[in-house]
Design an enzyme around this catalytic site. Structure first.
Site, PDB file in Angstrom:
ATOM      1  N   GLY A  52     -49.658 -29.571 -64.598  1.00 56.89           N
ATOM      2  CA  GLY A  52     -48.306 -29.796 -65.110  1.00 56.89           C
ATOM      3  C   GLY A  52     -47.430 -30.413 -64.034  1.00 56.89           C
TER       4      GLY A  52
ATOM      5  CB  VAL B 166     -54.928 -26.983 -68.103  1.00 58.70           C
ATOM      6  CG1 VAL B 166     -54.385 -27.772 -66.927  1.00 58.70           C
ATOM      7  CG2 VAL B 166     -53.814 -26.524 -69.035  1.00 58.70           C
TER       8      VAL B 166
ATOM      9  CG  ASN C 284     -46.012 -25.802 -62.889  1.00 62.93           C
ATOM     10  OD1 ASN C 284     -45.110 -24.967 -62.893  1.00 62.93           O
ATOM     11  ND2 ASN C 284     -45.832 -27.053 -63.319  1.00 62.93           N
TER      12      ASN C 284
ATOM     13  CB  SER D  68     -42.347 -16.863 -67.331  1.00 62.06           C
ATOM     14  OG  SER D  68     -41.072 -16.743 -67.929  1.00 62.06           O
TER      15      SER D  68
ATOM     16  CE1 TYR E 241     -43.615 -20.146 -71.786  1.00 58.92           C
ATOM     17  CE2 TYR E 241     -42.135 -18.302 -71.395  1.00 58.92           C
ATOM     18  CZ  TYR E 241     -42.697 -19.507 -70.976  1.00 58.92           C
ATOM     19  OH  TYR E 241     -42.364 -20.040 -69.748  1.00 58.92           O
TER      20      TYR E 241
ATOM     21  CB  ALA F 117     -48.758 -12.607 -75.622  1.00 59.50           C
TER      22      ALA F 117
ATOM     23  CE  LYS G 135     -45.609 -19.159 -68.753  1.00 62.12           C
ATOM     24  NZ  LYS G 135     -46.225 -20.113 -67.807  1.00 62.12           N
TER      25      LYS G 135
HETATM   26  P1  NAD Z   1     -41.985 -29.029 -68.263  1.00 60.75           P
HETATM   27  O1  NAD Z   1     -42.149 -29.250 -69.724  1.00 60.75           O
HETATM   28  O2  NAD Z   1     -41.032 -29.884 -67.502  1.00 60.75           O
HETATM   29  O3  NAD Z   1     -43.398 -29.091 -67.528  1.00 60.75           O
HETATM   30  C1  NAD Z   1     -44.585 -28.628 -68.105  1.00 60.75           C
HETATM   31  C2  NAD Z   1     -45.669 -29.617 -67.756  1.00 60.75           C
HETATM   32  O4  NAD Z   1     -46.913 -29.105 -68.215  1.00 60.75           O
HETATM   33  C3  NAD Z   1     -45.448 -30.997 -68.421  1.00 60.75           C
HETATM   34  O5  NAD Z   1     -45.546 -32.024 -67.456  1.00 60.75           O
HETATM   35  C4  NAD Z   1     -46.565 -31.068 -69.430  1.00 60.75           C
HETATM   36  O6  NAD Z   1     -47.010 -32.389 -69.656  1.00 60.75           O
HETATM   37  C5  NAD Z   1     -47.630 -30.197 -68.760  1.00 60.75           C
HETATM   38  N1  NAD Z   1     -48.615 -29.730 -69.730  1.00 60.75           N
HETATM   39  C6  NAD Z   1     -48.411 -29.206 -70.954  1.00 60.75           C
HETATM   40  N2  NAD Z   1     -49.554 -28.945 -71.564  1.00 60.75           N
HETATM   41  C7  NAD Z   1     -50.545 -29.318 -70.714  1.00 60.75           C
HETATM   42  C8  NAD Z   1     -51.954 -29.309 -70.781  1.00 60.75           C
HETATM   43  N3  NAD Z   1     -52.601 -28.866 -71.868  1.00 60.75           N
HETATM   44  N4  NAD Z   1     -52.639 -29.756 -69.704  1.00 60.75           N
HETATM   45  C9  NAD Z   1     -52.007 -30.214 -68.621  1.00 60.75           C
HETATM   46  N5  NAD Z   1     -50.657 -30.244 -68.486  1.00 60.75           N
HETATM   47  C10 NAD Z   1     -49.945 -29.808 -69.539  1.00 60.75           C
HETATM   48  O7  NAD Z   1     -41.596 -27.492 -68.129  1.00 60.75           O
HETATM   49  P2  NAD Z   1     -41.252 -26.634 -66.836  1.00 60.75           P
HETATM   50  O8  NAD Z   1     -40.051 -25.865 -67.178  1.00 60.75           O
HETATM   51  O9  NAD Z   1     -41.306 -27.455 -65.598  1.00 60.75           O
HETATM   52  O10 NAD Z   1     -42.495 -25.612 -66.872  1.00 60.75           O
HETATM   53  C11 NAD Z   1     -43.426 -25.458 -65.815  1.00 60.75           C
HETATM   54  C12 NAD Z   1     -43.944 -24.030 -65.826  1.00 60.75           C
HETATM   55  O11 NAD Z   1     -42.883 -23.130 -65.545  1.00 60.75           O
HETATM   56  C13 NAD Z   1     -44.531 -23.591 -67.159  1.00 60.75           C
HETATM   57  O12 NAD Z   1     -45.699 -22.839 -66.941  1.00 60.75           O
HETATM   58  C14 NAD Z   1     -43.440 -22.708 -67.737  1.00 60.75           C
HETATM   59  O13 NAD Z   1     -43.953 -21.768 -68.652  1.00 60.75           O
HETATM   60  C15 NAD Z   1     -42.890 -22.084 -66.482  1.00 60.75           C
HETATM   61  N6  NAD Z   1     -41.544 -21.530 -66.604  1.00 60.75           N
HETATM   62  C16 NAD Z   1     -40.467 -22.332 -66.831  1.00 60.75           C
HETATM   63  C17 NAD Z   1     -39.198 -21.759 -66.908  1.00 60.75           C
HETATM   64  C18 NAD Z   1     -37.952 -22.588 -67.116  1.00 60.75           C
HETATM   65  O14 NAD Z   1     -36.856 -22.008 -67.142  1.00 60.75           O
HETATM   66  N7  NAD Z   1     -38.046 -23.893 -67.236  1.00 60.75           N
HETATM   67  C19 NAD Z   1     -39.038 -20.389 -66.762  1.00 60.75           C
HETATM   68  C20 NAD Z   1     -40.161 -19.606 -66.555  1.00 60.75           C
HETATM   69  C21 NAD Z   1     -41.415 -20.177 -66.457  1.00 60.75           C
END
Ligand code: NAD
Length: 270
Positions: A16, A83, A109, A160, A173, A175, A177
Site C-alpha cells: 500500500g 496482497v 500497510n 488501527s 474492518y 475484525a 484489524k
Molecule cells: P489509502 O487508501 O491512502 O492507502 C491504502 C493503500 O493500500 C492504497 O494505495 C491502495 O491502493 C493499497 N491497497 C488496497 N488494496 C490493496 C491490495 N489488495 N494490494 C495491495 N495494495 C492495496 O489509505 P491509508 O489511510 O493510507 O491507509 C493505510 C493503512 O492505514 C491501512 O491499512 C489502513 O487500514 C490504516 N489506517 C488508516 C487510518 C486513517 O485514519 N487513514 C487509521 C487507522 C489505520
C-alpha cells in the site's frame, strides 16, 4: 538488520506504499537510510471499490512516493502487487530479492475500508475487507520470512485503533484489524530471536479512508471529529506514522507490541 540503530543499507517493502500513510512510511524509511520497494495495486476490481479507498491510488500517487524516496537519496522500486493474491505476493518478494539481494523491513500497510452494518453486509463485502487487511498481512509476511530470518529483519504491520476497539458499521474492518494485532503477537513468538514483529495503530489520518468513507458516514465534518475525539487537538499525519514504523524497525528489543499513535483517542473515554 545492518546495524541496530540505523537503517543505512536496508531494503524495505511497503505494501500500500502508493497510499497516503504508505507514502509517509516510505519517506521516513528512506530518510533513515533504507531503499524502499513500493508494492501496491491501482484499483481493486471489486463490487465495492466505489466505496473502498482503493479507487484513489494510481500512478500520480506512486510517482509522489517514488520522488519522496529518491529525494532522500535512496533507491525506489515499484512493484504492482495485490496482497490478497499469494502468487503475486511471492513473485513480488522474489523480484525484490532479485533486484536488491535482501529484505530487511516489511511494512504491511495495504488496507481498505467500507462502512456497513452487519445486518446489511454482503459476504463479499466482509471478504473484500478482511482479505486485504488481514490475509494480505499473512501472505506478505509468509513470503518474506525466509529473507527476514537471513537479514535479522523486522515486520511492522499497520493495524488501527480499530484493532483495539469496536465501532458500529465497521465490524468487518475492526475484525480485520484485531486479527492483525493477534497475528503480530503470535508471529513475534514464532520468529524470535531473528525477526521482530510489531504493529502501529494509527488514529485519524486525513486520507481517502476519512475523506471518502468515514466522514460522509458520520454526519459531522472532519474538523468536528478531530475536535471531539482527539485530546491532543490535531489529527495524525503521515510523518507521525512513518516515524513510528521507523522507531519499531530500529528497535531490536521490542517485539509482539503495538504502538498507538492517536493523540489520546483511546484514553478519551469520559
Ligand atoms: P489509502 O487508501 O491512502 O492507502 C491504502 C493503500 O493500500 C492504497 O494505495 C491502495 O491502493 C493499497 N491497497 C488496497 N488494496 C490493496 C491490495 N489488495 N494490494 C495491495 N495494495 C492495496 O489509505 P491509508 O489511510 O493510507 O491507509 C493505510 C493503512 O492505514 C491501512 O491499512 C489502513 O487500514 C490504516 N489506517 C488508516 C487510518 C486513517 O485514519 N487513514 C487509521 C487507522 C489505520
Amino acid at each position: 538488520m545492518v546495524e541496530e540503530s540505523t537503517l543505512e543499507g536496508a531494503v524495505s517493502i511497503v505494501t500500500g506504499g502508493g497510499g497516503d500513510i504508505g507514502t509517509g512510511i516510505a519517506a521516513e524509511l528512506a530518510a533513515a537510510g533504507s531503499d524502499v520497494v513500493i508494492a501496491d495495486v491501482d484499483v481493486l476490481e471489486t463490487e465495492y471499490n466505489q466505496q473502498a479507498s482503493t479507487d484513489v491510488g494510481g500512478i500520480e500517487r506512486t510517482r509522489e512516493v517514488v520522488d519522496r524516496v529518491e529525494n532522500e537519496g535512496q533507491r525506489a522500486h515499484v512493484v504492482e502487487c495485490d496482497v490478497t493474491d499469494a502468487e503475486q505476493v511471492e513473485a513480488m518478494v522474489e523480484e525484490v530479492v532479485d533486484e536488491f539481494g535482501r529484505i530487511d523491513v516489511v511494512a504491511n500497510n495495504a488496507g481498505v475500508i467500507t462502512v456497513a452494518p452487519v445486518e446489511e453486509m454482503a459476504e463479499a463485502e466482509w471478504e473484500s475487507i478482511v482479505d486485504v487487511n488481514a490475509k494480505g498481512v499473512f501472505l506478505v509476511a509468509r513470503a518474506a520470512i525466509p529473507h527476514l530470518r537471513d537479514s535479522h529483519g523486522t515486520i511492522v504491520n499497520t493495524a488501527s485503533i480499530a484493532g483495539e476497539i469496536g465501532a458500529g458499521g465497521l465490524a468487518h474492518y475492526c475484525a480485520s484489524k484485531h486479527a492483525v494485532l493477534g497475528f503480530t503477537k503470535s508471529l513475534a513468538l514464532e520468529l524470535a530471536p531473528e525477526v521482530t514483529v510489531n504493529a502501529v495503530c494509527p488514529g485519524i489520518v486525513e486520507t481517502p479512508m476519512w475523506e471518502d468513507v468515514l466522514t460522509p458516514s458520520l454526519g459531522e465534518s472532519y474538523g468536528e471529529t478531530i475536535e471531539r475525539a482527539i485530546p491532543m487537538g490535531r489529527d495524525q499525519d503521515l510523518e507521525d506514522m512513518g516515524r513510528a514504523v521507523v522507531f519499531l524497525a530500529q528497535n531490536r528489543n521490542i517485539t509482539g507490541e503495538s504502538v498507538v499513535v492517536d493523540g489520546g483517542i483511546l484514553q478519551n473515554v469520559i
